[in-house]
Design an enzyme around this catalytic site. Sequence first.
Site, mmCIF file in Angstrom:
data_model
loop_
_atom_site.group_PDB
_atom_site.id
_atom_site.type_symbol
_atom_site.label_atom_id
_atom_site.label_comp_id
_atom_site.label_asym_id
_atom_site.label_seq_id
_atom_site.Cartn_x
_atom_site.Cartn_y
_atom_site.Cartn_z
ATOM 1 N N GLU A 229 0.944 -1.212 0.040
ATOM 2 C CA GLU A 229 0.031 0.074 0.056
ATOM 3 C C GLU A 229 0.995 1.313 0.268
ATOM 4 O O GLU A 229 1.077 1.903 -1.013
ATOM 5 C CB GLU A 229 -1.104 -0.060 1.117
ATOM 6 C CG GLU A 229 -2.106 1.085 1.005
ATOM 7 C CD GLU A 229 -3.471 0.745 1.832
ATOM 8 O OE1 GLU A 229 -3.328 -0.405 2.528
ATOM 9 O OE2 GLU A 229 -4.053 1.462 1.793
ATOM 10 N N GLU B 177 -2.400 0.644 13.196
ATOM 11 C CA GLU B 177 -3.476 0.756 12.305
ATOM 12 C C GLU B 177 -4.837 0.871 12.966
ATOM 13 O O GLU B 177 -5.722 1.551 13.260
ATOM 14 C CB GLU B 177 -3.674 0.119 11.133
ATOM 15 C CG GLU B 177 -4.764 0.358 10.088
ATOM 16 C CD GLU B 177 -4.692 -0.220 8.673
ATOM 17 O OE1 GLU B 177 -3.846 -1.412 8.582
ATOM 18 O OE2 GLU B 177 -5.154 0.249 7.794
HETATM 19 C C1 RAM Z 1 -6.242 1.911 4.472
HETATM 20 C C2 RAM Z 1 -5.250 2.964 4.633
HETATM 21 C C3 RAM Z 1 -5.429 4.116 5.215
HETATM 22 C C4 RAM Z 1 -6.864 4.685 5.274
HETATM 23 C C5 RAM Z 1 -7.543 3.962 4.218
HETATM 24 C C6 RAM Z 1 -9.193 4.631 4.010
HETATM 25 O O1 RAM Z 1 -6.159 1.138 3.449
HETATM 26 O O2 RAM Z 1 -4.257 2.190 5.453
HETATM 27 O O3 RAM Z 1 -4.909 4.351 6.543
HETATM 28 O O4 RAM Z 1 -6.843 6.151 5.222
HETATM 29 O O5 RAM Z 1 -7.454 2.625 4.263
#
Ligand code: RAM
Length: 893
Positions: A490, A766
């Site tokens: 990502e 996260e």
């Molecule tokens: C995830 C990313 C990010 C977020 C989006 C919507 O894939 O890691 O943190 O902003 O989603």
Amino acid sequence: MPHRTDVVVTDLRAEHGVPLLGLGTSRPRLSWTARATGQVPPAWEQSAYEVRVTPQPPVPGAGEEPSWSSGRVDSGDSVLVPWPAPPLRSRERVRVEVRLWGTEDPEPTPFSLPLVVETGLLDPADWTAVPVGPDWDEDPDADHRPALLRREFTLPGPVARARLHVTAHGLHEVEVNGERAGDEVLAPGWTSYTHRLRYRTHDVTHLLHEGSNALGAWLADGWYRGRFGVRGGNRNLYGERTALIAQLEVDLADGGRVVVATGPGEGRDGHAWRAAHGPILASGLYEGESHDARLAVPGFSTAGFDDTSWAGVRRYARDPATLVAAEGPPVRCTQEVLPVAVLTSPSGATVLDFGQNLTGRLRLRVRGRAGDRVRLRHAEVLQDGELYTRPLRTAAATDTYVLAGSEDSGEPEVWEPRFTMHGFRYAEVTGWPGRLHEGDVVARVHHSDTARTGWFSCSDERLNRLHENVVWSMRSNFVDVPTDCPQRDERLGWTGDIQVFAPTAAFLYDVSGFLASWLRDVAAEQLPDGTVPWYVPDIPGGPRWTPPRPGAVWGDVAVLTPWVLHQRYGDVGVLRTQYDSARAWVDLVERLAGPGRSWSTGLQLGDWLDPAAPPDDPADARTDRYLVATAYFAHSARTLSRIAAVLGEHEDAARYGTLADEVREAFAAEHLRPGGRLSSDAQTAYALAIVFDLLPEAERAAAGERLAELVAEDGNRIATGFAGVNLVTDALTLTGHDTTAHALLTETGCPSWLYQVAMGATTTWERWDSMLPDGTVNPGQMTSFNHYALGSIADWVHRTVAGLAPAAPGYRRLLVRPRPGADLTSAAARHETPYGTAAVGWRRTGDRLVVDVDVPLGVRAEIDLPGRPVSEAGAGRHRFEVVTAAEPAHPPA
Ligand code: RAM
């Protein structure tokens, strides 16, 4: 003239401080700080300045031009002061000096130490270089073997000054006569390449000499054409061929000039650019790198190397108007970390534990036979004692090194990958010849090398670790672009993540240039209707993200982040540069909301990753997503009105102010229930309503009460996702519930900030529970251990736990307002403000609170301590003592 010698001018800087070479503007703004070296009255303020500018010719002594002086300019400004002298030309090098007068001073300070700055290529017509890449066919759908380029040239005399302006389609590393030019990594970084491709300027004077010389370059796919993006990603995002764009300009001591630029065919000196494969077999940002040292090409960037078997080059197109000078520091190695343990996993694998989750790569020192193959796999976590790579999804994060054979020479082979990056704490090593010794493998931390400007510590070691984790997640994700995560497939510049984290980032590091540059990409990638992409640079992301659709919290970056830069760095220029982008966003939301003023349509990620949301639907939060959208609409309209006022756009200021009022009313009409409850009875809803000032005065206190109640009902656990995480403690503070805010901060049950710390986190995660209480990894397919958004509470920690906040743009006034938490006995924060070092530290014994404050020269501080009327302090060190209630709850709001 006699001087006032107890005040000196220090820290003179141009634009964002970095770079000094290859500045992309003819009118660099100047900043400086005044520092007291003796007894200076605390109320001392600058009242005037003089700037002296002296041209520095390429050949010392030759045709020296006289200095230019601004004369005495009556102004108290010292931050991002407009360039006072005639505009600079391309490649112009000048020495700048500044001196000041204080309000009462008849005589000025001495001139500052000189700052030497030099512009880059300001006019597209300055570029003679065109992109060139290897002249062989390649399958656009396959992995590519990185190429080497080289060219020789002759210098007819001694060198006075030489500059290399360089960038690439793809990633590059350049060498001059066998030495690397500069130390930047992953150059030219990642911008919206179609609109803006950054170049840097290197001083290579010391690498050149009269006679035969050579330039060499390594070229790799990187973001330009490597596989990149979510859901398997795509190749060839910007083009199918890599190419180097390099322009070497040499001023000779006799006044002559030689330019060696990338281009097709032979130069007038009979030399041409040539290309060949090098020892790198493959390299991808996600994949890792594979290097066979037996294929090394020693001396390829030195003169006299035989390149007769090499191929020629092809030329590619690039509008030189899209080549822009870098605005901040490059990515570099900033630290080396040795393993804290060498583990043997249950399956027998050798696993190195670096004790810290980080972004970077490994450097090996290895001895072995030709053909020995060392493989390195990277991961953030172990599960059941083995490297756990599922969260990396399709990022192989594997480097391979094949030895050239070093058994006999006794000298170890030293290798580090060139064009990849990994997010990891652990590395599995296979195929190591012989025994692995301490120091054989070192982790080299990489990120944009911004200057550290903010520090915090307190008496609670767990909070100190949390703060360290915030710093590490910031370092890990400021890798040229503000990314969400550094490890999986990502690593995108998600706009929502940086929108909530920017205030914290701006305290910890000087990100003024880094974010100003990235915001230009935001504007460049904005759709004609004002839609801000979910991530910038914008690349295909599957049906959910492509084409981009307008979403609150994420899109609001266009308004809120320029405002943060203005508040923290005193930068009005960034407001001007981003003004159209900010307006386009608010105008779009206004159209989408319609006359009802409440935004209730479209794909909204809302309070993303609310801990109550199911693992596979992070947008399904307790707080209604359209409540979040309307709250953000009101806040962005209000902020835009303030931006317009700063810029002197009075009509806009009034118009967006009225819009903000109307959205505020619509929000209350739709979401406020009698008694101060909101339609979503959830932490984020109250946090938004309170901090964005969306409630009538009477209901605001009730909303604060309800928020505090909710936190208590939740057992002091956090119940917000990205949309509320940076606001909830401020909302409590604003409504007099500091005790509850501290309870939230210091809770250790899941979910909470200190739960992560208790689980051994060394970066912020996260998900609140990226690691579950039983020590297994959250099964969600989106589980990173290195995301900064949830660390955005650190901004409140700096401003409210330590008590150091800006009270005017750029900290021209300070707000010192610590609100000590019940269990803390001390806390301190320090920040390098644009006006100098500011610090607050407090210590509590019983009911006595002792607060030490450092106020930079020229700055005034508002001192707001518990149980004491607000007062003011001027420059210098101050000590305050107050007697507080043992628990300083409910201070005056
Ligand atoms: C995830 C990313 C990010 C977020 C989006 C919507 O894939 O890691 O943190 O902003 O989603």
